[in-house]
Design an enzyme around this catalytic site. Structure first.
Site, mmCIF file in Angstrom:
data_model
loop_
_atom_site.group_PDB
_atom_site.id
_atom_site.type_symbol
_atom_site.label_atom_id
_atom_site.label_comp_id
_atom_site.label_asym_id
_atom_site.label_seq_id
_atom_site.Cartn_x
_atom_site.Cartn_y
_atom_site.Cartn_z
ATOM 1 C CG HIS A 193 -0.512 0.041 2.560
ATOM 2 N ND1 HIS A 193 0.357 -0.884 3.093
ATOM 3 C CD2 HIS A 193 -0.810 0.869 3.596
ATOM 4 C CE1 HIS A 193 0.550 -0.636 4.378
ATOM 5 N NE2 HIS A 193 -0.127 0.438 4.716
ATOM 6 C CD GLU A 240 1.992 -0.596 7.809
ATOM 7 O OE1 GLU A 240 1.822 0.500 8.356
ATOM 8 O OE2 GLU A 240 1.032 -1.338 7.499
#
Ligand code: DHB
Ligand code: FE
Length: 283
Positions: A193, A240
């Site tokens: 993302h 992440e």
């Protein structure tokens, strides 16, 4: 020796908490996401881990960009959440496990990981949303949580290989803890993302699914990426993934995939969910 029984990886986006608060789980937008979770909740309710070691990143609540530990660990008996601007309600405190936290912190420093050791630590959506997801109604107070925070916001960030090594060192510490407690490992965030900038909205389904496969069978392959590779492949916040990689480093024994789900986009992310069972190695 404490028993590492398995691991869960999940998205941590604040919109999930809002969807639950607004009872939107069955709407067409959210259903394919929330439909992934009942098997994981069932497993947690059946296996009843005593402790969760939870890898997450702090998005600016406790550690703002002016002071950024590369790796931090909480050693408190309780952690408080506060809304750092994402519009989610403040939820009940999270129970800590200070004794095992200190054991892990000591062992990590002895292994060469210069941890920031936090006797007080506010925890953001990276830690709380996964707990709310796993125990609806925020009924997670019975589970003790050890927060391990990895810098994913401010360069320089630890590379995937280093996060994997951190996980290995934590696994070694848990294995050397004289207790019969059951420990589960959580890795939160991801997958691909990007939230802002010109490439906002970037994600990469193919890469996410490959990562989920490799995480189960050949996690070392993921440690060959650099953070810059991850940014180019999936967008700025794809780093992440490092929390998932750290989680996998903890699991030294036999790993069996019990369940997975993937749905994209959910908010801006490729939302992956994995449930892994772990058998402790003989030695
Ligand atoms: C979103 C994703 C994140 O990783 C995060 O920390 C906050 C929001 C999102 O896609 O909305
Ligand atoms: Fe995030």
């Amino acid at each position: 020796m404490a028993n590492i029984i398995g691991a869960v990886t999940t998205s941590h986006i604040p919109a999930i908490a809002n969807a639950m608060a607004n009872k939107a789980e069955e709407t067409p937008y959210w259903k394919p996401f929330f439909d992934g979770y009942p098997p994981v909740r069932k497993w947690l309710n059946e296996k009843k881990p005593d402790v969760i070691v939870l890898f997450y990143n702090d998005h600016g609540l406790e550690f703002f960009i002016d002071k950024k530990p590369t790796f931090a660990i909480g050693v408190a008996d309780e952690y408080h959440n506060s809304d750092e601007g994402w519009g989610i309600a403040t939820i009940p405190p999270v129970t800590g496990e200070s004794e095992l936290s200190w054991h892990i912190a000591n062992s990590l420093v002895d292994d060469g990981f210069d941890m920031t050791i936090c006797q007080e630590m506010k925890v953001d959506h990276g830690l709380t949303v996964p707990l709310s997801l796993m125990w609806p109604g925020n009924n997670y107070g019975h589970v003790k949580v050890i927060p391990v925070c990895i810098n994913c916001e401010q360069y320089p960030m630890p590379q995937p290989w280093r996060c994997f090594e951190l996980g290995k060192s934590i696994g070694k510490a848990i294995e050397s803890y004289d207790s019969d407690m059951k420990v589960a490992i959580f890795g939160t965030g991801g997958l691909s993302h990007q939230l802002d900038g010109e490439a906002a909205g970037t994600l990469n389904r193919k890469f996410d699914l490959e990562c989920m496969d490799k995480l189960v069978t050949t996690p070392e392959e993921l440690t060959k990426y650099t953070n810059l590779d991850l940014v180019k492949i999936g967008g700025a916040q794809t780093v992440e993934l490092n929390m998932w990689i750290a989680m996998r480093g903890v699991l030294r024994g036999k790993v069996t995939e019990l369940h997975r789900n993937y749905h994209a986009p959910i908010s801006n992310t490729g939302a992956g969910l994995l449930l892994l069972e772990h058998e402790m190695p003989d030695s």
